[in-house]
Design a protein around this motif. Structure first.
Motif, PDB file in Angstrom:
ATOM      1  N   SER A 124       0.819  -1.213   0.000  1.00 37.14           N
ATOM      2  CA  SER A 124       0.000   0.000   0.000  1.00 37.14           C
ATOM      3  C   SER A 124       0.852   1.262   0.000  1.00 37.14           C
ATOM      4  CB  SER A 124      -0.904   0.017   1.241  1.00 37.14           C
ATOM      5  OG  SER A 124      -1.516   1.283   1.422  1.00 37.14           O
ATOM      6  N   TYR A 125       0.289   2.331  -0.548  1.00 38.16           N
ATOM      7  CA  TYR A 125       0.932   3.647  -0.549  1.00 38.16           C
ATOM      8  C   TYR A 125       1.197   4.130   0.883  1.00 38.16           C
ATOM      9  CZ  TYR A 125      -3.504   5.834   0.821  1.00 38.16           C
ATOM     10  OH  TYR A 125      -4.632   6.212   1.495  1.00 38.16           O
ATOM     11  N   ALA A 165       6.773   7.186  -3.391  1.00 38.01           N
ATOM     12  CA  ALA A 165       5.564   7.132  -4.209  1.00 38.01           C
ATOM     13  C   ALA A 165       5.678   7.995  -5.458  1.00 38.01           C
ATOM     14  CB  ALA A 165       4.354   7.573  -3.385  1.00 38.01           C
ATOM     15  N   ASP A 166       6.399   9.109  -5.367  1.00 34.87           N
ATOM     16  CA  ASP A 166       6.479  10.013  -6.511  1.00 34.87           C
ATOM     17  C   ASP A 166       7.796  10.786  -6.471  1.00 34.87           C
ATOM     18  OD1 ASP A 166       6.094  12.079  -4.568  1.00 34.87           O
ATOM     19  OD2 ASP A 166       3.920  11.877  -4.784  1.00 34.87           O
ATOM     20  N   TYR A 457       2.456  -1.269  -5.927  1.00 32.36           N
ATOM     21  CA  TYR A 457       1.682  -1.086  -4.704  1.00 32.36           C
ATOM     22  C   TYR A 457       0.350  -0.466  -5.105  1.00 32.36           C
ATOM     23  CZ  TYR A 457       2.762   3.895  -5.107  1.00 32.36           C
ATOM     24  OH  TYR A 457       2.849   5.182  -5.562  1.00 32.36           O
ATOM     25  N   ASP A 459      -2.153   2.485  -4.966  1.00 32.69           N
ATOM     26  CA  ASP A 459      -2.106   3.897  -4.627  1.00 32.69           C
ATOM     27  C   ASP A 459      -3.376   4.331  -3.901  1.00 32.69           C
ATOM     28  OD1 ASP A 459      -4.090   4.259  -6.538  1.00 32.69           O
ATOM     29  OD2 ASP A 459      -2.730   5.071  -8.056  1.00 32.69           O
ATOM     30  N   SER A 465       0.417   0.849  -8.847  1.00 29.73           N
ATOM     31  CA  SER A 465       1.370   1.889  -9.238  1.00 29.73           C
ATOM     32  C   SER A 465       2.786   1.400  -8.976  1.00 29.73           C
ATOM     33  CB  SER A 465       1.089   3.170  -8.449  1.00 29.73           C
ATOM     34  OG  SER A 465       1.889   4.232  -8.912  1.00 29.73           O
ATOM     35  N   PRO A 467       6.556   2.311  -7.688  1.00 30.13           N
ATOM     36  CA  PRO A 467       7.280   3.328  -6.924  1.00 30.13           C
ATOM     37  C   PRO A 467       8.562   3.759  -7.620  1.00 30.13           C
ATOM     38  CG  PRO A 467       7.637   1.180  -5.957  1.00 30.13           C
ATOM     39  CD  PRO A 467       6.652   0.979  -7.078  1.00 30.13           C
TER      40      PRO A 467
END
Length: 604
Positions: A124-125, A165-166, A457, A459, A465, A467
């Motif tokens: 998970s995010y 995540a980003d 994972y 998002d 998504s 990572p």
């Protein structure tokens, strides 16, 4: 501790193979002993100094928000095949098979291991970012290990890895590590230069090296004296300089068609200058390169329809391809920048047979109009007009060449080598260069490993998504050697207080009677105050003791002699003069000296 408890011996002369100061002094001071070519054992005094470097890194990385983990040194080859680096890492990677015939790797770096470990638990995010580090052994089968622990085959690295995540989150982690690096090196007494760097085999979107100036440095740094721009020569860019004609004016576009010119015995740029009576800024230099393991999409590139393409895991690449690089003739190609532009593990000039097959002419006559491979054009060629180039026929060149009219480049990129005297792209200042050693390196890896190794994972919207990643390395052995390179004289090492194996050496002229009583008292007082003390209780001549203590480089030496009692002599290793201090005041005075030195190094 007393010297009688230490298994050490000092050498008057360094082994012949030890060329640089750090290697010589580490061997002479018995900090390390050689076990094999490129393989060194840390002896007790060397290990104490090494551990202080390691502890400093650990403390600052913990403060920055990273947590420590410990992967194995031997890892499955399968994860390297997933990432695509099983074949591209090269002969430095030591491979083996276990009794089950499974491919194994002695880790040269740990991106694959970290990615596989995190992948196993990421869902998970909410778990991101995941920021972990290790301080562990690595092995790279260097073809020519040299300079002792500065470039050995087995070495110790502090490696941090983050999964984010980003890009915004990655940048925050990246900047936190960058700040931690500066604190680490300050605490260790080193002045470092952060420089833009090539990502090399690590891949990714950007990186920064932390370099220390050194006469024996492996790297060339390009530095602007007027702003904070600094870069490794492999990455450095400069302000564009105009292509000009013989009169120094900007080149003008021509409508004339290209024209063959017979140029017998004209091979080099110098030959062309003499033949055409032109500045080399009028010539386009064409070089054919062999490209290894390029991940650049060449599906629509000219002459690439039949190229072999391979896929390993999620990574697709071309094992072998060719490119013709065009650059203004007064400039040189930077092969590291070229490999980066082509997303290749390696580039090298093609051999004579390959050049003939691709260009139809030998080196010196290769031209952009007839070459049968994609063209990569350096930015220096973009504003060239009415230029002269190779014709693709031996013994001929062509003139009136117009880039964009007479040929089409598949790719435009900055691949020139920046040199001292070029102008800074930020402020226009004039570059100078210096040699440096890389102590640390931080990378924005992006999704190079997470995509190839299938990391996903859910998002915030419940969608799968991928990572993004960063990695952050410091060569612990290299840092220790660089400290010695920076701090030494003709007598030996001069340790910064934060790294010295012992902060204080107590040297009684003879360890007996009143001198023994005074030395023992000082030892007990300083130890109780938390000061690290070595008491020289050897039955040696005073000159031997003093020479050894200078070689070993302890910051403070207290000499206890019968003639000076009830005073003792305090001498700093980096000073020539000693001071007489009453015995009753000596412990407090030395304690303050040590604590003040540490406070200065540790100050924010």
């Amino acid at each position: 501790m007393k010297t009688s408890q230490l298994p050490f011996r000092t050498l008057r002369e360094a082994p012949a193979e030890a060329i640089i100061a750090s290697h010589q002094l580490m061997m002479r001071a018995d900090l390390i002993r050689k076990l094999g070519n490129g393989l060194y054992t840390y002896m007790p005094l060397g290990l104490k100094a090494y551990q202080k470097v390691e502890d400093t890194i650990r403390e600052e990385w913990n403060k920055s928000g990273a947590v420590e983990f410990r992967p194995t040194v031997i890892v499955p080859g399968d994860i390297w095949k997933e990432s695509g680096r099983w074949d591209t890492m090269g002969p430095q990677m030591l491979k083996a098979k276990n009794r089950g015939e499974q491919d194994m790797v002695v880790s040269p770096t740990a991106e694959e291991a970290y990615t596989a470990i995190v992948r196993a638990g990421l869902t998970s995010y909410k778990q991101l970012p995941i920021n972990m580090y290790q301080i562990n052994t690595k092995y790279r089968d260097e073809i020519r290990p040299r300079y002792g622990v500065m470039r050995g085959r087995e070495f110790n690295m502090a490696d941090g890895y983050s999964m984010n995540a980003d890009d915004e989150s990655l940048d925050q982690t990246y900047q936190a590590y960058a700040k931690a690096y500066l604190r680490i090196f300050k605490r260790l007494g080193l002045k470092v230069i952060p420089v833009k760097a090539d990502t090399g085999a690590m891949g990714g979107s950007g990186s920064e090296e932390f370099m220390v100036e050194s006469e024996v440095g492996d790297d060339t740094l390009i530095i602007c004296p007027d702003c904070d721009y600094a870069a490794n020569v492999e990455k450095a860019s400069c302000k564009p300089d105009a292509a000009v004609d013989n009169d120094g004016n900007a080149q003008k576009k021509t409508d004339l068609a290209i024209e063959d010119v017979a140029t017998p015995n004209v091979f080099s740029i110098a030959d062309m200058e003499q033949f055409f009576k032109c500045t080399p800024k009028m010539f386009i230099k064409a070089l054919v390169y062999r490209v290894i393991n390029s991940t650049l999409d060449l599906s629509k590139a000219p002459f690439c329809e039949k190229l072999e393409k391979k896929t390993e895991g999620n990574l697709t690449f071309y094992p072998l391809s060719y490119v013709c690089v065009l650059i203004r003739a007064d400039l040189d190609v930077n092969e590291a920048k070229l490999a980066g532009a082509l997303k290749a593990s390696e580039v090298c000039l093609a051999d004579d047979q390959e050049i003939l097959a691709i260009a139809g002419a030998p080196h010196g006559f290769v031209g952009p109009v007839t070459v049968k491979c994609p063209i990569l054009q350096d930015l220096s060629v973009n504003d060239m007009h009415d230029a002269i180039a190779g014709s693709g026929k031996e013994g001929y060149h062509i003139k009136h060449v117009e880039p964009g009219r007479d040929y089409t480049a598949y790719l435009n990129a900055d691949v020139r080598t920046v040199v001292p005297g070029d102008k800074c792209p930020c402020c226009g200042g004039t570059f100078y260069s210096t040699k440096g050693n890389e102590l640390g390196h931080i990378f924005k890896l992006g999704k190079k490993y997470t995509e190839s190794m299938g990391v996903t994972y859910l998002d915030v919207n419940g969608k799968a998504s991928v990572p993004t990643m960063g990695c952050y390395g410091i060569g612990v052995d290299r840092v220790l050697a660089s400290i010695i390179e920076t701090y030494h004289d003709d007598k030996g090492i001069i340790w910064p207080m934060s790294v010295a194996p012992f902060q204080v050496a107590i040297v009684p002229i003879k360890y007996q009677g009143a001198m023994k009583e005074a030395a023992d008292k000082l030892y007990e007082q300083l130890t109780a105050a938390g000061i690290e003390v070595l008491l020289d209780d050897r039955d040696e001549r005073p000159g031997v003791k003093f020479n050894d203590m200078d070689l070993l480089g302890f910051p403070v030496r207290i000499t206890v002699g019968e003639k000076n009692l009830p005073n003792v002599e305090i001498k700093m290793r980096d000073q020539t003069e000693a001071t007489l201090v009453p015995l009753e005041q000596a412990a407090d005075s030395v304690t303050k000296t040590v604590r003040d030195a540490l406070a200065q190094l540790n100050a924010e």
